[in-house]
Design an enzyme around this catalytic site. Structure first.
Site, mmCIF file in Angstrom:
data_model
loop_
_atom_site.group_PDB
_atom_site.id
_atom_site.type_symbol
_atom_site.label_atom_id
_atom_site.label_comp_id
_atom_site.label_asym_id
_atom_site.label_seq_id
_atom_site.Cartn_x
_atom_site.Cartn_y
_atom_site.Cartn_z
ATOM 1 N NE ARG A 1 -4.503 -1.281 2.202
ATOM 2 C CZ ARG A 1 -5.415 -0.820 2.653
ATOM 3 N NH1 ARG A 1 -5.516 0.120 3.630
ATOM 4 N NH2 ARG A 1 -6.579 -1.379 2.312
ATOM 5 C CB VAL A 2 3.282 2.758 2.236
ATOM 6 C CG1 VAL A 2 4.031 4.088 2.420
ATOM 7 C CG2 VAL A 2 1.916 3.047 2.757
ATOM 8 C CE LYS B 1 1.109 22.246 -9.732
ATOM 9 N NZ LYS B 1 0.690 22.470 -8.277
ATOM 10 N NE ARG C 1 -19.672 9.049 -41.891
ATOM 11 C CZ ARG C 1 -20.783 8.788 -42.609
ATOM 12 N NH1 ARG C 1 -21.876 8.009 -42.555
ATOM 13 N NH2 ARG C 1 -21.085 10.036 -43.762
ATOM 14 C CG HIS D 1 -36.633 9.431 -36.006
ATOM 15 N ND1 HIS D 1 -35.560 9.587 -36.226
ATOM 16 C CD2 HIS D 1 -37.518 9.367 -37.337
ATOM 17 C CE1 HIS D 1 -35.487 9.999 -37.706
ATOM 18 N NE2 HIS D 1 -36.353 9.657 -38.157
ATOM 19 C CG ASN E 1 -49.141 13.734 -23.855
ATOM 20 O OD1 ASN E 1 -48.945 13.520 -22.252
ATOM 21 N ND2 ASN E 1 -49.563 15.063 -24.071
ATOM 22 N NE ARG F 1 -52.116 11.640 -21.453
ATOM 23 C CZ ARG F 1 -50.679 11.236 -21.463
ATOM 24 N NH1 ARG F 1 -50.533 10.077 -22.187
ATOM 25 N NH2 ARG F 1 -49.679 11.727 -20.852
ATOM 26 C CG PHE G 1 -53.350 11.659 -14.707
ATOM 27 C CD1 PHE G 1 -53.857 12.995 -15.363
ATOM 28 C CD2 PHE G 1 -52.376 12.004 -13.618
ATOM 29 C CE1 PHE G 1 -53.518 14.181 -15.214
ATOM 30 C CE2 PHE G 1 -52.170 13.390 -13.439
ATOM 31 C CZ PHE G 1 -52.805 14.565 -14.144
ATOM 32 N NE ARG H 1 -45.356 11.337 -13.988
ATOM 33 C CZ ARG H 1 -45.309 12.673 -13.748
ATOM 34 N NH1 ARG H 1 -46.284 13.208 -13.566
ATOM 35 N NH2 ARG H 1 -44.180 13.329 -13.539
#
Length: 536
Positions: free
Chosen positions: A76-77, A149, A225, A288, A430, A450, A485, A532
């Site tokens: 780890r170190v 950096k 493209r 679409h 809708n 709708r 609804f 919904r």
């Protein structure tokens, strides 16, 4: 507070004398190291990378020779030390930095080749919590960011795909500033995506769907493209999510998918996945991002024919998604009509041979179906921000349907209701969908009213009936679904005029009683879902 600049101009060319190599993905690292060694570049490495290079017979120093400190705590170190970061961050032309390097015996590192612990792969494979945490890289990102950096003097390479360009760049032993800038930009993008994956994983395991900071990262799969239109630029970025679909599918034949192809193929495959393959073959045809037709049937070929019958005109140049392996019979049907893309969980060899007769037809094998119940995130950009939400994984089978009319639906009407509601979930709002006997009869999508959606769907059904030589449209005796609804009775009355005998909708309008009364007056069965499915 901002840190003042040293205002030392960056040199254009920097000679590579010392390289630090520390990689988790060891693809090509031995070959790269050998090429660097051949140029007289000193090699320094860590852990497993050091072993791989030493085993290949390359002269390589261990990083502990820079730090004067051994690797500890299971590795780890090892690189979190001034001997490493001083060598990466030192401004070579600054006297103070040069004195510090001399005083502390710090070696300048001119090239850093680093990639990270495979956190994304471990997460994708479902690693347990401790294993996943252990694969969060600390030293790697620190060295990458330090090198990037200080790109005025240090070249940072994080992607094995850049090994070849690197070797071309240092043919004369040096890198140019423009190259170092490009590599630095890629390096910061890499660490940003890496950290994004980690933070999103924490949000997931801690059940925090909307954390204070949300970062979405991805890897460029391919530059398109163009975007939705030829004047727009676009790229396809993959997140690493293993959900079967267009991002993970194998392109078996055909040219590169366009921006619109990818968008529509995703919509098609997510829709067809609503229908479990063990219950019945299913086909969805998309144009679409809206379905032209959806159907189930005893065979896949018949499901395709029934889906096509809903709107064969709009299906021209569309996307076809299947929930079972594409077979030769279905392939023979599909190639009769111009189609942009076919996507299926798998493709038989005989079907591949059939599709090969249409070399421009794109054929995708996804390797499975996405689970519509799985959670996840979707995102959409707006000016100055990003809208993020959890995936709409609501399933009508999981809902408690409430009969609100005097007449309850028949068993067949109930099946058609559920079918229509599944499809309506994937139609732009809708949305109105008529369905009969496991087949869409008419689809009205994306209208501001709708009522207009209901009328358009009915018109589509009438046109389809004429094309098929039917005495009446399939909306006669159909079920109709609304993804939200019905705010007034007018939409219901339009559906009844088209021949619908059963209605499924979320309910919740201030005028629900008015709508229910109209249904009762015409002996129409209606159920509320309580959920919904707006789709914009």
């Amino acid at each position: 507070m901002a840190v003042a600049s040293k205002k030392i101009p960056a040199p254009d060319e920097v000679r590579i004398k010392t390289a630090l190599l520390s990689v988790s993905d060891k693809t090509g690292i031995v070959e790269l190291a050998r090429a660097l060694n051949d140029k007289g570049i000193r090699l320094i490495s860590t852990g497993g990378t050091h072993k791989a290079l030493a085993d290949a017979g390359l002269p390589v120093s261990d990083v502990s020779e820079l730090t004067g400190f051994p690797e500890i705590m299971d590795g780890r170190v090892k690189t979190l030390h001034p001997g490493v970061h001083g060598g990466l961050l030192a401004i070579r032309d600054d006297a103070e930095h040069a004195d510090a390097m001399s005083a502390h015996g710090i070696t300048a590192i001119d090239l850093a080749v680093i990639n990270l612990y495979p956190f994304e792969e471990v997460r994708a494979k479902g690693g347990d919590y401790p294993t996943t945490v252990e694969n969060i890289d600390i030293g790697g990102p620190a060295m990458i960011r330090a090198s990037a950096k200080n790109h005025a003097y240090v070249t940072i390479v994080t992607d094995p795909a850049d090994y070849s360009p690197l070797l071309e760049e240092i043919a004369d032993g040096a890198t140019r500033y423009a190259f170092r800038q490009k590599m630095a930009a890629k390096a910061y993008a890499r660490t940003a995506a890496y950290d994004a994956t980690i933070s999103n994983w924490f949000a997931e395991v801690l059940d925090t769907p909307m954390p204070r900071h949300r970062v979405l990262g991805g890897l460029l799969r391919e530059e398109m493209r163009y975007g939705e239109n030829p004047h727009q630029k676009a790229g396809f970025y993959v997140t690493g999510e293993k959900r079967p679909g267009v991002a993970t599918a194998a392109l078996l034949q055909g040219k590169q998918l366009s921006y619109n192809n990818i968008n529509d193929t995703d919509a098609a495959f997510e829709l067809v996945a609503e229908f479990l393959p063990e219950k019945a073959p299913a086909c969805a045809i998309i144009k679409h991002a809206n379905p032209c037709g959806v159907a189930t049937a005893p065979s896949l070929a018949e499901a395709y024919r029934r889906a096509l019958a809903c709107d064969s005109t709009s299906a021209f140049g569309g996307i076809i998604a299947l929930n079972q392996e594409l077979d030769a019979e279905t392939a023979e049907e599909i190639v009769k009509l111009f189609t942009e893309v076919i996507i299926a969980p798998s493709v038989s060899d005989d079907a591949k041979a059939v599709i090969a007769r249409k070399p421009n037809l794109r054929l995708l094998a996804a390797g499975g179906l996405p689970d519509p119940r799985t959670t996840g995130l979707t995102a959409k950009t707006v000016a100055g921000g990003v809208l993020v939400q959890t995936r709409d994984n609501g399933m009508v089978e999981d809902l408690e349907l409430k009969v609100v009319t005097k007449r309850a639906p028949t068993a067949q009407e109930l099946e058609d209701m559920k079918f229509a509601f599944k499809v309506a979930k994937h139609v732009k709002s809708n949305a109105i969908v008529y369905a009969k006997d496991g087949q869409t009869a008419g689809i009205g999508a994306g209208q501001m009213s709708r009522v207009d959606s209901a009328r358009i769907a009915a018109i589509k059904a009438e046109e389809a009936a004429k094309a098929m030589g039917l005495a009446e449209p399939l909306t006669r005796g159909s079920a109709v679904a609304s993804e939200a609804f019905l705010p007034f009775a007018d939409g219901l009355l339009s559906a009844i005029a088209a021949g619908a005998t059963a209605v499924i909708q979320p309910g919740g309008s201030m005028r629900d009683e008015e709508v229910i009364a109209a249904a009762n007056e015409h002996d129409v069965a209606m159920v509320f879902t309580g959920m919904r499915h707006f789709r914009h």
